[in-house]
Design an enzyme around this catalytic site. Structure first.
Site, PDB file in Angstrom:
ATOM      1  N   ASP A   1       0.870  -1.178   0.000  1.00  0.00           N
ATOM      2  CA  ASP A   1       0.000   0.000   0.000  1.00  0.00           C
ATOM      3  C   ASP A   1       0.913   1.237   0.000  1.00  0.00           C
ATOM      4  OD1 ASP A   1      -2.265   1.731   0.564  1.00  0.00           O
ATOM      5  OD2 ASP A   1      -1.466   1.823   2.611  1.00  0.00           O
TER       6      ASP A   1
ATOM      7  N   ASP B   1      -0.234   5.140   0.883  1.00  0.00           N
ATOM      8  CA  ASP B   1      -0.490   6.160   1.908  1.00  0.00           C
ATOM      9  C   ASP B   1      -0.538   5.521   3.294  1.00  0.00           C
ATOM     10  OD1 ASP B   1      -0.801   8.443   0.134  1.00  0.00           O
ATOM     11  OD2 ASP B   1      -2.556   7.362  -0.615  1.00  0.00           O
TER      12      ASP B   1
HETATM   13  C1  XBP Z   1      -5.391   6.192   0.468  1.00  0.00           C
HETATM   14  C2  XBP Z   1      -6.572   6.982   0.176  1.00  0.00           C
HETATM   15  C3  XBP Z   1      -6.488   8.029  -0.846  1.00  0.00           C
HETATM   16  C4  XBP Z   1      -5.726   9.253  -0.446  1.00  0.00           C
HETATM   17  C5  XBP Z   1      -6.057  10.383  -1.392  1.00  0.00           C
HETATM   18  O1  XBP Z   1      -5.792   4.930   1.005  1.00  0.00           O
HETATM   19  O2  XBP Z   1      -7.607   6.769   0.740  1.00  0.00           O
HETATM   20  O3  XBP Z   1      -7.795   8.439  -1.113  1.00  0.00           O
HETATM   21  O4  XBP Z   1      -6.082   9.668   0.854  1.00  0.00           O
HETATM   22  O5  XBP Z   1      -5.804  10.053  -2.716  1.00  0.00           O
HETATM   23  P1  XBP Z   1      -4.871   3.628   0.887  1.00  0.00           P
HETATM   24  P2  XBP Z   1      -6.643  10.656  -3.941  1.00  0.00           P
HETATM   25  O6  XBP Z   1      -3.611   3.921   1.644  1.00  0.00           O
HETATM   26  O7  XBP Z   1      -5.661   2.539   1.573  1.00  0.00           O
HETATM   27  O8  XBP Z   1      -4.648   3.324  -0.561  1.00  0.00           O
HETATM   28  O9  XBP Z   1      -7.122  12.018  -3.543  1.00  0.00           O
HETATM   29  O10 XBP Z   1      -5.662  10.678  -5.083  1.00  0.00           O
HETATM   30  O11 XBP Z   1      -7.789   9.719  -4.174  1.00  0.00           O
HETATM   31 MG    MG Z   2      -2.926   3.152   3.450  1.00  0.00          MG
END
Ligand code: XBP
Ligand code: MG
Length: 251
Positions: free
Chosen positions: A8, A10
Site C-alpha cells: 500500500d 499512503d
Molecule cells: C489512500 C486513500 C487516498 C488518499 C487520497 O488509502 O484513501 O484516497 O487519501 O488520494 P490507501 P486521492 O492507503 O488505503 O490506498 O485524492 O488521489 O484519491
Molecule cells: Mg494506506
C-alpha cells in the site's frame, strides 16, 4: 514460496495523509473559494472513505448537503480533485515527506533476493509518481514491477479489486504474495483478494480493527530502531526482513 510483496502507499510507504493529502485538499478548497477546511481530527474521520473524490462526496453528504443539490456538483468535485492532485504533487516536491522506518531497507532487500515488489493503492497515479520521484527517489526507477492506483478499477478499497488487478498483472496467485498495509480498509481489501496481510499501523490508523492480519507492527523497523508487535507474533524479531516475511508467509 514468497514471490512478491505488494505495498500500500499512503500510511504504509510514507505518512502522506496528515501533511500531504489533507493540506492539498484544503488548498484546492481555497482555490475554488469554498470555506471547507479539514483539520487533523476531521480528516481522520473522513479517511473512513478511500479515494479523494469519494471522500469529498462523503463529506458533503454529512456536512454540506446543499452543495450536492447543485447541478454541477459532480463536475465540481472532479475539478476540485484535479486541483488537489496538483497541490499534492507540489507539496511532495518540497521534499518534507520521508519514507517510514524500514521501507527503503526492506524494498532493497526484497529486490536483492529476487522477490518482486508492486503497489496497490487507492490514490491517484500522479501521486504515486510524485512519491517515487521525491520520498522514494533513492530506489531504482524500475523497482515496482506493477503499480495499481486510483481509478484503474471502479471500486476502491475495501473492495478487493485493486489487489486482484495487481495479482493479474504479476500473473501470480494470492498465495505466493504478501500485502503490507496500514489501515482496516486496506486489510479488508487484501483479505478479500485472498492475500495474507501484515500491518504497520500509521498515525491515523491507531487502534483500528485489523482482524485477519498476520500481525500488527509499529513499523518495519531499522537495525538502530527496532519495531514491535502490537498484536500477533513476529518470532522475537526486531525488524521486518526477507527471512521474517518468508517465515510468516510459510505459516
Ligand atoms: C489512500 C486513500 C487516498 C488518499 C487520497 O488509502 O484513501 O484516497 O487519501 O488520494 P490507501 P486521492 O492507503 O488505503 O490506498 O485524492 O488521489 O484519491
Ligand atoms: Mg494506506
Amino acid at each position: 514460496m514468497l514471490d512478491a510483496v505488494i505495498f500500500d502507499v499512503d500510511g504504509t510507504l510514507a505518512e502522506t495523509e496528515r501533511d500531504g493529502h489533507r493540506p492539498a485538499f484544503n488548498a484546492a478548497f481555497r482555490e475554488y473559494g469554498l470555506d471547507w477546511d479539514w483539520d487533523v481530527p476531521m480528516y481522520g474521520e473522513l479517511l473512513a472513505v478511500t479515494g479523494g473524490k469519494e471522500r469529498m462526496r462523503a463529506y458533503c453528504t454529512k456536512y454540506r448537503p446543499d452543495f450536492l443539490q447543485r447541478p454541477d456538483a459532480d463536475a465540481t468535485i472532479a475539478e476540485l480533485h484535479k486541483a488537489k492532485t496538483r497541490h499534492y504533487v507540489r507539496f511532495m516536491e518540497q521534499g518534507t515527506i520521508t519514507p517510514r522506518p524500514g521501507v527503503l531497507r526492506l524494498i532493497r532487500e526484497l529486490r536483492a533476493n529476487g522477490i518482486r515488489v508492486a503497489i496497490a493503492t487507492t490514490t491517484t497515479p500522479q501521486n504515486v509518481d510524485a512519491l517515487l520521484a521525491t520520498t522514494l527517489k533513492d530506489l531504482p526507477a524500475d523497482t515496482f514491477e506493477v503499480i495499481g492506483a486510483g481509478d484503474i478499477v471502479p471500486a476502491k478499497k475495501p473492495a478487493p479489486d485493486i489487489y486482484t488487478w495487481v495479482l493479474e498483472k504479476l500473473d501470480l496467485p494470492a498465495s505466493r504474495c504478501i500485502a503490507l498495509e496500514d489501515s482496516r480498509n486496506g486489510v479488508r481489501s487484501a483479505l478479500a483478494a485472498g492475500l495474507p496481510v501484515l500491518v504497520t499501523q500509521s498515525t491515523y490508523t491507531q487502534g483500528e480493527d485489523f482482524s485477519g492480519s498476520i500481525a500488527v507492527l509499529s513499523d518495519l523497523g531499522e537495525p538502530s530502531a527496532p519495531c514491535h508487535a502490537l498484536s500477533g507474533q513476529i518470532n522475537g524479531s526486531s525488524l521486518v526482513d526477507v527471512a521474517l516475511l518468508r517465515r510468516l508467509h510459510a505459516v
